[in-house]
Design a protein around this motif. Structure first.
Motif, PDB file in Angstrom:
ATOM      1  N   UNK B  54      25.444 -23.383 -56.891  1.00 60.13           N
ATOM      2  CA  UNK B  54      26.644 -23.119 -56.634  1.00 60.13           C
ATOM      3  C   UNK B  54      27.183 -24.354 -55.806  1.00 60.13           C
ATOM      4  N   UNK B  55      27.830 -25.239 -56.351  1.00 58.05           N
ATOM      5  CA  UNK B  55      28.593 -26.491 -55.474  1.00 58.05           C
ATOM      6  C   UNK B  55      30.256 -26.523 -55.474  1.00 58.05           C
ATOM      7  N   UNK B  56      30.421 -27.036 -54.631  1.00 61.15           N
ATOM      8  CA  UNK B  56      31.991 -27.324 -54.173  1.00 61.15           C
ATOM      9  C   UNK B  56      32.086 -27.937 -52.783  1.00 61.15           C
ATOM     10  N   UNK B  57      33.449 -28.131 -52.517  1.00 57.72           N
ATOM     11  CA  UNK B  57      33.918 -28.326 -51.184  1.00 57.72           C
ATOM     12  C   UNK B  57      33.687 -27.399 -50.246  1.00 57.72           C
ATOM     13  N   UNK B  58      33.865 -27.647 -49.042  1.00 58.41           N
ATOM     14  CA  UNK B  58      34.032 -26.680 -47.982  1.00 58.41           C
ATOM     15  C   UNK B  58      35.549 -25.999 -48.010  1.00 58.41           C
ATOM     16  N   UNK B  59      35.314 -24.638 -48.177  1.00 56.98           N
ATOM     17  CA  UNK B  59      36.583 -23.928 -48.225  1.00 56.98           C
ATOM     18  C   UNK B  59      36.850 -23.501 -49.892  1.00 56.98           C
ATOM     19  N   UNK B  60      35.983 -24.052 -50.808  1.00 53.86           N
ATOM     20  CA  UNK B  60      36.132 -23.635 -52.141  1.00 53.86           C
ATOM     21  C   UNK B  60      35.771 -22.070 -52.349  1.00 53.86           C
ATOM     22  N   UNK B  61      34.987 -21.413 -51.352  1.00 52.09           N
ATOM     23  CA  UNK B  61      34.737 -20.045 -51.712  1.00 52.09           C
ATOM     24  C   UNK B  61      33.069 -19.786 -52.211  1.00 52.09           C
ATOM     25  N   UNK B  62      32.374 -20.808 -51.971  1.00 53.22           N
ATOM     26  CA  UNK B  62      31.167 -20.612 -52.189  1.00 53.22           C
ATOM     27  C   UNK B  62      30.331 -19.636 -51.590  1.00 53.22           C
ATOM     28  N   UNK B  63      30.465 -19.730 -50.306  1.00 49.27           N
ATOM     29  CA  UNK B  63      29.762 -18.823 -49.375  1.00 49.27           C
ATOM     30  C   UNK B  63      30.429 -17.352 -49.389  1.00 49.27           C
ATOM     31  N   UNK B  64      31.500 -17.535 -49.500  1.00 51.98           N
ATOM     32  CA  UNK B  64      32.172 -16.040 -49.865  1.00 51.98           C
ATOM     33  C   UNK B  64      31.530 -15.406 -50.882  1.00 51.98           C
ATOM     34  N   UNK B  65      31.358 -16.199 -51.895  1.00 55.50           N
ATOM     35  CA  UNK B  65      30.848 -15.663 -53.206  1.00 55.50           C
ATOM     36  C   UNK B  65      29.416 -14.982 -52.850  1.00 55.50           C
ATOM     37  N   UNK B  66      28.716 -15.630 -52.176  1.00 55.90           N
ATOM     38  CA  UNK B  66      27.408 -15.229 -51.938  1.00 55.90           C
ATOM     39  C   UNK B  66      27.159 -13.806 -51.287  1.00 55.90           C
ATOM     40  N   UNK B  67      28.410 -13.879 -50.341  1.00 54.24           N
ATOM     41  CA  UNK B  67      28.510 -12.767 -49.262  1.00 54.24           C
ATOM     42  C   UNK B  67      28.866 -11.626 -50.265  1.00 54.24           C
ATOM     43  N   UNK B  68      29.803 -11.728 -51.129  1.00 59.65           N
ATOM     44  CA  UNK B  68      30.448 -10.713 -51.918  1.00 59.65           C
ATOM     45  C   UNK B  68      29.125 -10.297 -52.854  1.00 59.65           C
ATOM     46  N   UNK B  69      28.404 -11.169 -53.471  1.00 59.91           N
ATOM     47  CA  UNK B  69      27.111 -10.957 -54.315  1.00 59.91           C
ATOM     48  C   UNK B  69      26.188  -9.792 -53.436  1.00 59.91           C
ATOM     49  N   UNK B  70      26.039 -10.092 -52.055  1.00 61.30           N
ATOM     50  CA  UNK B  70      25.081  -8.960 -51.462  1.00 61.30           C
ATOM     51  C   UNK B  70      25.944  -7.728 -50.992  1.00 61.30           C
ATOM     52  N   UNK B  71      27.315  -7.877 -51.173  1.00 55.52           N
ATOM     53  CA  UNK B  71      28.031  -6.512 -50.537  1.00 55.52           C
ATOM     54  C   UNK B  71      28.215  -6.792 -49.286  1.00 55.52           C
ATOM     55  N   UNK B  72      28.164  -8.146 -48.526  1.00 56.52           N
ATOM     56  CA  UNK B  72      28.502  -8.274 -47.095  1.00 56.52           C
ATOM     57  C   UNK B  72      30.064  -8.650 -47.017  1.00 56.52           C
ATOM     58  N   UNK B  73      30.662  -8.884 -48.302  1.00 53.27           N
ATOM     59  CA  UNK B  73      32.102  -9.012 -48.096  1.00 53.27           C
ATOM     60  C   UNK B  73      32.836  -8.033 -49.028  1.00 53.27           C
ATOM     61  N   UNK B  74      33.817  -7.537 -48.688  1.00 54.72           N
ATOM     62  CA  UNK B  74      34.273  -6.598 -49.545  1.00 54.72           C
ATOM     63  C   UNK B  74      35.205  -7.371 -50.743  1.00 54.72           C
ATOM     64  N   UNK B  75      35.292  -6.626 -51.813  1.00 65.95           N
ATOM     65  CA  UNK B  75      35.699  -7.307 -53.112  1.00 65.95           C
ATOM     66  C   UNK B  75      37.189  -6.553 -53.147  1.00 65.95           C
ATOM     67  N   UNK B  76      38.153  -7.449 -53.821  1.00 63.76           N
ATOM     68  CA  UNK B  76      39.286  -6.836 -53.969  1.00 63.76           C
ATOM     69  C   UNK B  76      39.365  -6.537 -55.505  1.00 63.76           C
TER      70      UNK B  76
END
Lengths: 336, 337
Positions: B54-76
């Motif tokens: 998963x590639x992209x510039x910082x701030x593109x959401x790639x780390x947030x996506x990873x956290x969402x995958x593991x339920x470490x980030x609440x999804x909307x």
């Protein structure tokens, strides 16, 4: 014409422990030199020594001579006192360091920080002129002058890095030392900053020492490259030559580890182990314990850096290498 | 694809059912000026044993996506799916976090400085109720697998380790639960060339020997190209292109991917040539542009780009897709890029 900067037999010690162990460098006016190597190899220490910015616990020796255009006498940096260095730093040599964008003063507007830098060396400058200079500097690095009214936290990472570059140019130095200036940036921003440095070099005739562990960055930006290992330069030469025909096994292995898009995918076998502590190097060639081509002689004799091809120098007993023997697949994955 | 094979399909088998999926996942943050759409409808598949970049510039959401995958980030909105079954609720996510692990960029910040390696690698088993008599054996195995001699390292503290060794310990702690997948968030970006090659070698050999699926979250496109089976490119909370690593990096179809690839420093002197760089920076996800979110920076934008939000359309390569109107079937301009 004589070189802008000449460094002879530079040593940096921490007590009795050497950190930089006999570095020679020469840099022509307007030239870009890349300093490559892994962390701990002494490249940042070397850069700081050129500006006498080392912490008090480190001691430096060796010649550092700066020959400014039009000046009769060279500046012997090694002989300068701290007060004398303040006339040199920023005015003739300036530094952009890694994470520099985080070193802007958070409670002062950007323009104020510029004005301070300019006034430090030109206390007499008129406010109007200073303001005009700041606007011009910001434009030079591709920012709108209006940004000067802002505070650091109101800028993005890329903008802050540009501000730092502009600050480094504030007193129109002849030499800029940039230590990993793009490491914290994304590819796009990195390419923008590198393109900017290149343009400034052309427009202002700036000489540049670019320090990076990223050989791709150095290949694109530099005329010459010096590869450091455990406190010493192990290879140096024009970028094209060093990349096309490396003459030190360390350079060769570093280059092999770079992915070339479009070519074969996968991982090149890693160089086993890690770099030694420069204050406790292995006997003989410092790279010998990790070198796939090492022979008996390599752990006994310390090879000197010598010219092995036109303009190209390497510290390897077996250089010049006309052909590299196939490596037997370096041992992978071990932490030793 | 949904529903079949809800149980483990045998680690390592390259079965067609995805190890994990996201279906139209969204993550939002409330900020003073409104709502930041950090992830704005991402559907992605990660197959067993697959290396997904998963590639992209910082701030593109790639780390947030990873956290969402593991339920470490609440999804909307949207679903996180494990082996075809929707993951919902604390219990499910706990089970998910046993089977899929994560390692981070800076292991020094994730390893407890007061714990010895033995405790660090043992702890996940306590959290996940692994039978006590298995602990020691698993710790040993995990350390050996990451190339650390247990006798030498078990009693050390993180500060007694080099950066590369710390990352190995972090990987060992992730492995000790014998996961099927490992999400690596910039796992080597703080490491030097030779150390990073060693760490990557460890990860790849685990992928082979244990059939471990890997997600590499990285801004380093050449790294993603050399290691990944598939790559997804993110821009401002969306996937704008995906496909095989070769297709996406060697024959990118989305103008954003093309610009990213073009910006990679080329390790051949003079090889960079005169490139046209993207101007500007990643916009604020609080204020996502209308139409195609990339259009304000896009060198190829045309008339409808500021109005029409493109979907992922199939393009040239095998299962390659790009979210660009140039490739929209109805535009009649497809396939010429």
């Amino acid at each position: 014409m004589s070189d802008l900067l000449e460094v002879g037999d530079l040593h940096v010690h921490h007590g009795k422990r050497p950190i930089v162990d006999g570095v020679d460098l020469a840099l022509a006016r307007g030239e870009a030199l890349g300093l490559a190597g892994e962390s701990g190899c002494g490249k940042t220490t070397t850069a700081l020594a050129l500006m006498k910015l080392l912490p008090a616990s480190l001691e430096q020796s060796g010649r550092v001579t700066l020959r400014l255009e039009g000046a009769e006498e060279p500046i012997n940096i090694e002989k300068r006192t701290e007060a004398g260095m303040q006339l040199v730093r920023w005015r003739h040599i300036s530094l952009i360091f890694q994470g520099a964008m985080n070193s802007l003063d958070p409670v002062q507007r950007i323009e104020r920080q510029f004005a301070e830098a300019i006034r430090l060396h030109e206390p007499e400058a008129r406010s109007d002129d200073v303001r005009e200079r700041i606007a011009e500097l910001l434009r030079t690095v591709g920012l709108t002058p209006g940004l000067g009214r802002r505070y650091a936290h109101q800028l993005s990472g890329g903008q802050r890095q540009r501000v730092m570059i502009a600050l480094a140019l504030a007193c129109r130095p002849s030499l800029v030392i940039a230590d990993e200036p793009t490491t914290a940036l994304d590819v796009v921003m990195q390419a923008q900053v590198l393109q900017l440095l290149e343009r400034l070099r052309e427009e202002l005739g700036l000489a540049l020492i670019l320090i990076s562990h990223d050989l791709g960055v150095l290949a694109e930006t530099c005329d010459r490259i010096a590869v450091m290992y455990a406190g010493r330069i192990v290879e140096s030469g024009p970028v094209e030559r060093v990349f096309a025909t490396p003459q030190h096994p360390y350079t060769k292995l570093l280059l092999d580890s770079l992915p070339v898009i479009g070519g074969e995918r996968g991982l090149a076998p890693p160089i086993p182990g890690g770099p030694p502590d420069p204050s406790d190097p292995p006997p003989g060639c410092r790279f010998n314990p990790r070198c796939p081509f090492a022979a008996e002689r390599c752990s006994a004799e310390d090879p000197a850096l010598r010219e092995v091809a036109p303009w190209q120098a390497a510290a390897c007993h077996f250089a010049p290498w006309s052909e590299w023997p196939a490596t037997t697949g370096a041992e992978a994955g071990s932490a030793r | 694809m949904a529903g079949d094979d809800g149980r483990r399909s045998g680690v390592g088998a390259m079965s067609e059912s995805p190890l994990m999926e996201t279906r139209d996942v969204a993550v939002q943050f409330r900020v003073r000026r409104g709502t930041t759409r950090a992830i704005d409808g991402v559907s992605l598949e990660w197959r067993p044993g697959e290396i997904l970049g998963v590639v992209g510039e910082s701030g593109c959401g790639k780390s947030t996506l990873a956290r969402a995958l593991l339920g470490l980030q609440e999804t909307a909105g949207g679903d996180v799916v494990l082996h075809g079954a929707k993951v919902a609720g604390k219990r499910d996510f706990r089970e998910l976090r046993r089977r899929v692990q994560m390692i981070f960029q800076d292991p020094y910040q994730t390893l407890n400085p007061r714990q010895r390696v033995r405790a660090i690698v043992t702890e996940p088993q306590i959290v996940q109720d692994v039978a006590r008599e298995e602990h020691e054996g698993r710790v040993q195995r995990a350390l050996v697998d990451v190339g650390l001699e247990p006798d030498q390292y078990l009693e050390r503290y993180p500060h007694q380790l080099s950066g590369g060794q710390r990352q190995r310990v972090a990987i060992a702690a992730a492995l000790v639960l014998e996961p099927e997948g490992l999400i690596c968030d910039e796992p080597v970006s703080m490491l030097d060339t030779s150390v990073r090659a060693q760490i990557l070698t460890v990860l790849l050999s685990l992928q082979r020997s244990r059939g471990l699926g890997l997600i590499f979250i990285t801004h380093d496109l050449s790294l993603a190209w050399s290691l990944c089976d598939r790559i997804a490119v993110m821009y401002l909370g969306r996937i704008v292109e995906e496909g095989s690593a070769r297709d996406v990096i060697e024959r990118p179809r989305h103008p954003y991917t093309q610009a990213l690839v073009d910006a990679i420093p080329v390790p051949t002197p003079g090889g960079g040539g005169a490139r046209e760089l993207l101007s500007g920076e990643l916009p604020d996800a609080t204020d996502v542009p209308t139409g195609c979110r990339f259009h304000p920076r896009c060198p190829k934008r045309f008339e409808p780009c500021d109005r029409v939000d493109p979907e992922l359309y199939p393009v040239g390569g095998v299962a390659q897709k790009a979210a660009c109107l140039l490739h929209a079937p109805a535009q009649g301009r497809g396939a010429d890029v």
